[in-house]
Design an enzyme around this catalytic site. Structure first.
Site, PDB file in Angstrom:
ATOM      1  CB  SER A 125      -0.844  -0.034   1.272  1.00  0.00           C
ATOM      2  OG  SER A 125      -1.428   1.217   1.494  1.00  0.00           O
ATOM      3  CE1 TYR A 150      -4.026  -2.858   5.673  1.00  0.00           C
ATOM      4  CE2 TYR A 150      -3.613  -0.524   5.247  1.00  0.00           C
ATOM      5  CZ  TYR A 150      -3.875  -1.810   4.782  1.00  0.00           C
ATOM      6  OH  TYR A 150      -3.955  -2.038   3.424  1.00  0.00           O
ATOM      7  CE  LYS A 154      -1.652  -4.657   3.437  1.00  0.00           C
ATOM      8  NZ  LYS A 154      -1.846  -6.018   2.904  1.00  0.00           N
TER       9      LYS A 154
HETATM   10  P1  NAD Z   1     -11.043  -7.158   1.296  1.00  0.00           P
HETATM   11  O1  NAD Z   1     -11.255  -7.165   2.774  1.00  0.00           O
HETATM   12  O2  NAD Z   1     -12.212  -6.976   0.423  1.00  0.00           O
HETATM   13  O3  NAD Z   1     -10.289  -8.502   0.867  1.00  0.00           O
HETATM   14  C1  NAD Z   1      -9.422  -9.194   1.717  1.00  0.00           C
HETATM   15  C2  NAD Z   1      -9.891 -10.640   1.751  1.00  0.00           C
HETATM   16  O4  NAD Z   1      -9.015 -11.391   2.592  1.00  0.00           O
HETATM   17  C3  NAD Z   1     -11.302 -10.776   2.341  1.00  0.00           C
HETATM   18  O5  NAD Z   1     -12.076 -11.562   1.437  1.00  0.00           O
HETATM   19  C4  NAD Z   1     -11.094 -11.519   3.660  1.00  0.00           C
HETATM   20  O6  NAD Z   1     -12.175 -12.367   3.950  1.00  0.00           O
HETATM   21  C5  NAD Z   1      -9.791 -12.265   3.404  1.00  0.00           C
HETATM   22  N1  NAD Z   1      -8.958 -12.554   4.574  1.00  0.00           N
HETATM   23  C6  NAD Z   1      -8.494 -11.696   5.508  1.00  0.00           C
HETATM   24  N2  NAD Z   1      -7.697 -12.346   6.383  1.00  0.00           N
HETATM   25  C7  NAD Z   1      -7.650 -13.627   5.982  1.00  0.00           C
HETATM   26  C8  NAD Z   1      -6.993 -14.792   6.455  1.00  0.00           C
HETATM   27  N3  NAD Z   1      -6.222 -14.762   7.546  1.00  0.00           N
HETATM   28  N4  NAD Z   1      -7.168 -15.946   5.793  1.00  0.00           N
HETATM   29  C9  NAD Z   1      -7.968 -16.013   4.700  1.00  0.00           C
HETATM   30  N5  NAD Z   1      -8.606 -14.956   4.189  1.00  0.00           N
HETATM   31  C10 NAD Z   1      -8.455 -13.779   4.830  1.00  0.00           C
HETATM   32  O7  NAD Z   1      -9.935  -6.046   0.999  1.00  0.00           O
HETATM   33  P2  NAD Z   1      -9.400  -5.487  -0.401  1.00  0.00           P
HETATM   34  O8  NAD Z   1      -9.750  -4.058  -0.453  1.00  0.00           O
HETATM   35  O9  NAD Z   1      -9.762  -6.377  -1.508  1.00  0.00           O
HETATM   36  O10 NAD Z   1      -7.842  -5.564  -0.130  1.00  0.00           O
HETATM   37  C11 NAD Z   1      -7.043  -6.661  -0.561  1.00  0.00           C
HETATM   38  C12 NAD Z   1      -5.626  -6.439  -0.080  1.00  0.00           C
HETATM   39  O11 NAD Z   1      -5.147  -5.205  -0.614  1.00  0.00           O
HETATM   40  C13 NAD Z   1      -5.488  -6.340   1.440  1.00  0.00           C
HETATM   41  O12 NAD Z   1      -4.286  -6.986   1.822  1.00  0.00           O
HETATM   42  C14 NAD Z   1      -5.400  -4.852   1.659  1.00  0.00           C
HETATM   43  O13 NAD Z   1      -4.696  -4.558   2.830  1.00  0.00           O
HETATM   44  C15 NAD Z   1      -4.642  -4.403   0.434  1.00  0.00           C
HETATM   45  N6  NAD Z   1      -4.867  -2.989   0.097  1.00  0.00           N
HETATM   46  C16 NAD Z   1      -6.144  -2.535  -0.055  1.00  0.00           C
HETATM   47  C17 NAD Z   1      -6.377  -1.181  -0.324  1.00  0.00           C
HETATM   48  C18 NAD Z   1      -7.767  -0.652  -0.451  1.00  0.00           C
HETATM   49  O14 NAD Z   1      -7.953   0.563  -0.355  1.00  0.00           O
HETATM   50  N7  NAD Z   1      -8.784  -1.475  -0.689  1.00  0.00           N
HETATM   51  C19 NAD Z   1      -5.271  -0.320  -0.477  1.00  0.00           C
HETATM   52  C20 NAD Z   1      -3.996  -0.812  -0.328  1.00  0.00           C
HETATM   53  C21 NAD Z   1      -3.788  -2.168  -0.051  1.00  0.00           C
END
Ligand code: NAD
Ligand code: UDP
Length: 339
Positions: A125, A150, A154
């Site tokens: 991120s 958080y 990362k």
């Molecule tokens: P999201 O919550 O929709 O997706 C994450 C998925 O991981 C969910 O389906 C959740 O059920 C699953 N999950 C979490 N912990 C788990 C575990 N221990 N075992 C199995 N499944 C697990 O979030 P997103 O927005 O799709 O983000 C995906 C990734 O991208 C994350 O790592 C997030 O930190 C990163 N990210 C997101 C953003 C954003 O703004 N959406 C920005 C930067 C980075």
């Protein structure tokens, strides 16, 4: 080629699964559904013309479950999305965040290594960048000084992968630093479905427009930005998903660690977003000016140059596309996947 997608039923994961299937990859998903619905993958299968995605409802920290997946499939690449992502919650529950996000990454890499699978793309991120950088942020900008647990997960996740790649030259590690993913697939069948009150701007705007929220609170209008509100680099989730497909191609013949920003390079303010959403969709987004949110920076946007030059990837969707596709998803699914 088969890709194991952790967290594949989540927001970015589901869009990426679709782009992977469209690009000819086979996809296997592990997700414990702690923040997503199994419906998302059913819809991805539908959008991909009925292609099947083997799905394992399990925690990535569960070594036995991961081992079973690697025994049942020949996995060529892993894209690791699984993680908790709510900044405020991470401040309240730091141990839950360090446990979930770091132990998942370590268990995953251990099981991958013991099955000879050494190519991973990690969801990092823009939050890993230190707050004292000049804009735009490039991959060599300073990292650290994260303002919440958080962000540290990362930062540390990247470091763990970097160290693995240093210790074993067979590994290919790609740390992708996302800016602000928004929007949804143009079909309106998959999109972002926050379980609680949204923390992020775009889902809050669309839930306000549909009447689930009374008004948007604009966190501060006295920043040193053109209209005083915070400026960010919003990127359409389908562009972001395609960035992962580009990263896999790159990993086919590059070992070691690489880092890429996934952003557009253009910053928009909170009020730009509100007005663009209203204009693109012909709806009202009532808002009120509220105090600044602690920890927010005035302006954050990327330099997408390295991704363009090295990955041959760049964002193609406009702000209008982002607003239109968000609204299409929101209006077809006012209560997300519950409908
Ligand atoms: P999201 O919550 O929709 O997706 C994450 C998925 O991981 C969910 O389906 C959740 O059920 C699953 N999950 C979490 N912990 C788990 C575990 N221990 N075992 C199995 N499944 C697990 O979030 P997103 O927005 O799709 O983000 C995906 C990734 O991208 C994350 O790592 C997030 O930190 C990163 N990210 C997101 C953003 C954003 O703004 N959406 C920005 C930067 C980075
Ligand atoms: N923001 C806002 N009201 C909200 C949510 C966000 O004014 O309800 C602002 C926030 O202060 C920031 C921008 O919108 O300037 C993007 O915030 P978001 O949480 O979506 O992303 P991040 O801060 O992580 O970049």
């Amino acid at each position: 080629m088969t890709v194991l997608v952790t967290g594949g039923s989540g927001y970015i994961g589901s869009h990426t699964c679709l782009e992977l299937l469209n690009a000819g990859y086979d996809v296997v998903v592990i997700d414990n559904l702690c923040n997503s619905s199994p419906k998302s993958l059913q819809r991805v299968e539908e959008l991909a013309g009925g292609k099947h995605i083997p799905f394992y409802q399990a925690d990535v920290r569960d070594r036995a479950a991961l081992t079973k997946i690697f025994e049942e499939h020949t996995i060529d690449f892993v894209i690791h999305f699984a993680g908790l992502k709510a900044v405020g919650e991470s401040v309240a529950k730091p141990l839950a965040y360090y446990d979930n996000n770091l132990n998942a990454t370590m268990t995953l890499c251990d099981v991958m290594g013991s099955h000879g699978c050494k190519r991973i793309v990690f969801s990092s991120s823009a939050t890993v960048y230190s707050g004292d950088n000049k804009m735009p942020l490039s991959e060599t900008s300073k990292t650290g000084n994260c303002t919440n647990p958080y962000g540290w997960t990362k930062y540390m996740g990247e470091q763990i992968l970097r160290d693995i790649a240093k210790a074993d030259p067979e590994w290919s590690v790609c740390n992708l630093r996302y800016f602000n993913p928004v929007g949804a697939h143009e079909s309106g069948l998959i999109g972002e479905d926050p379980k609680d009150i949204p923390n992020n701007l775009m889902p809050y705007i669309s839930q306000t427009a549909i009447g689930r929220r009374d008004h948007l609170s604009v966190f501060g209008n006295d920043y040193d930005t053109p209209d005083g509100t915070g400026v960010r680099d919003y990127i359409h989730v389908v562009d972001l998903a395609r960035g992962h497909v580009a990263a896999l191609s790159y990993l086919q013949d590059h070992k070691g660690e690489c880092i890429f920003n996934l952003g557009t390079g253009v910053g928009y303010s909170v009020l730009d977003m509100v007005h663009a959403f209203e204009t693109a969709n012909g709806v009202d987004v009532p808002y009120e000016i509220a105090p600044r949110r602690p920890g927010d920076l005035p302006t954050v946007y990327s330099s997408p140059e390295k991704s363009r030059q090295v990955l041959g990837w760049e964002a193609t969707y406009s702000l209008e596309d982002m607003c239109r596709d968000t609204w299409h998803w929101q209006s077809l699914n006012p209560n997300g996947y519950q409908d």
